[in-house]
Design an enzyme around this catalytic site. Structure first.
Site, PDB file in Angstrom:
ATOM      1  N   GLY A   7      54.350 -35.035 -22.288  1.00  0.00           N
ATOM      2  CA  GLY A   7      54.834 -36.013 -21.407  1.00  0.00           C
ATOM      3  C   GLY A   7      55.205 -35.804 -20.206  1.00  0.00           C
ATOM      4  N   ALA A   8      54.075 -35.190 -19.478  1.00  0.00           N
ATOM      5  CA  ALA A   8      54.023 -34.602 -18.102  1.00  0.00           C
ATOM      6  C   ALA A   8      54.105 -35.407 -17.045  1.00  0.00           C
ATOM      7  CB  ALA A   8      52.916 -33.558 -18.017  1.00  0.00           C
ATOM      8  N   LYS A 204      76.371 -33.436 -18.665  1.00  0.00           N
ATOM      9  CA  LYS A 204      75.418 -34.284 -18.304  1.00  0.00           C
ATOM     10  C   LYS A 204      75.675 -35.805 -18.810  1.00  0.00           C
ATOM     11  CE  LYS A 204      71.546 -35.162 -16.287  1.00  0.00           C
ATOM     12  NZ  LYS A 204      70.182 -34.742 -16.373  1.00  0.00           N
ATOM     13  N   SER A 273      67.686 -43.121 -13.108  1.00  0.00           N
ATOM     14  CA  SER A 273      66.389 -43.247 -13.648  1.00  0.00           C
ATOM     15  C   SER A 273      66.260 -44.535 -14.565  1.00  0.00           C
ATOM     16  CB  SER A 273      66.260 -42.121 -14.871  1.00  0.00           C
ATOM     17  OG  SER A 273      67.057 -42.103 -15.784  1.00  0.00           O
TER      18      SER A 273
END
Length: 325
Positions: A7-8, A204, A273
């Site tokens: 999943g680059a 996070k 995101s």
């Protein structure tokens, strides 16, 4: 050492360039125009005022890659269940799978002492397919702090951050974790091995579960959400509920809520995101960041009224925008 990045996209591209430049044997698995551009021109990384180009092996066919030492998964969490069966050719007896994704990981309860040991998290692994295919014994936890964007096919902009925190589900400082930490260090990252990786995951997640959906609902940046008298109280309520859940599960927070909010504000006018995905018409990463926290709240009998409200609103927002998975 063979390293495959599955999943680059933005984070995967950052890892791929840096690891390839450090001399590792790296394969990037991607798709579409991004893959074609990387095959043709290599992967371009803009970082710290410099531009780097690397030419790792790029493909969309795991069968052509074969068994790897490490598979670093940099997909969004909701993208993993549909494709996990395609990862089988990469997995050998000694392969480690690094969960470099945001949110509650699918392996969360593996080797976690207590009444919920080895429980599956339905919000991120609905039918148990990830657990059964990858196997929790292969899992290495990873908390990702860099922020990157794919600004054009095959071109990555690295905005900030260089930390990838690693840790075994059982808390050991394993040889495989230390090996990966060393490789990432040579590639220019800070990748310490933590013995309490769940603590790091929650620090996070604390921000992601609140700032991400609020940004999608309002269009505001991290700085605006963290400092506005209209949104900061909502963040505080959501984070307070999440802290109660995490502590019931045995987590210890090394920083307090105020410091975490201040840290988000200090990032400045950055779009989360989830907001970027909404604006691009992509599926929003709701379940791993928010739905899974609600699920864990039900599990440990902690009420989550603020999380429930924001979760319902962001699901509706995603549904109306055609971005609900």
């Amino acid at each position: 050492m063979k390293i495959c990045i599955y999943g680059a996209g933005a984070i995967g591209g950052l890892l791929g360039v840096r690891l390839a430049k450090a001399g590792e044997e790296v394969t990037l698995i991607a798709r579409g125009p991004h893959l074609e551009a990387m095959r043709k021109n290599g992967v371009t990384l803009h970082s710290g005022g410099e531009t780097f180009v690397a030419h790792p092996h790029c493909t969309d066919d795991p069968e052509a890659v074969g068994v790897q030492d490490f598979v670093i998964v940099t997909l969004k969490a909701h993208s993993l269940p549909p494709i996990v069966s395609q990862m089988r050719p990469l997995l050998g007896e000694g392969t480690a799978v690094v969960n470099a994704m945001n949110g509650v990981p699918w392996w969360y309860f593996y080797k976690l002492s207590g009444p919920w040991q080895d429980k599956r998290v339905a919000s991120v692994d609905p039918d148990g397919c990830i657990w059964e295919t990858i196997g929790p014994e292969r899992a290495i936890g990873c908390v990702v702090y860099p922020a990157c964007t794919v600004i054009a096919p095959g071109v990555i902009a690295h905005e900030y951050g260089d930390r990838f925190l690693l840790g075994e589900p059982d808390g050991s400082r394993s040889e495989r974790c230390l090996t990966l930490s060393t490789a990432l260090g040579k590639a220019g990252f800070k990748a310490p091995v933590r013995t309490e990786i769940r603590n790091e995951i929650w620090v996070k997640l604390w921000g992601n579960l609140s700032f991400n959906p609020i940004s999608a609902l309002t269009g505001a940046t991290l700085e605006e959400i963290a400092t506005s008298p209209d949104t900061q109280p909502v963040v505080r309520r959501m984070m307070g509920e999440a802290q109660a859940i995490a502590e019931r599960l045995g987590v210890t927070f090394a920083i307090d809520l105020d410091k975490r909010i201040a840290g988000a504000a200090a990032v400045g006018p950055h779009k989360t995101s989830m907001l970027q995905d909404l604006e691009a018409g992509r599926t929003l990463e709701i379940d791993a960041l928010v739905g899974a926290v609600q699920e864990l709240g039900r599990l440990v009998d902690v009420p989550t009224p603020a999380i429930d409200t924001v979760l319902g609103l962001v699901r509706q927002r995603a549904r109306l925008a055609g971005c609900l998975g």
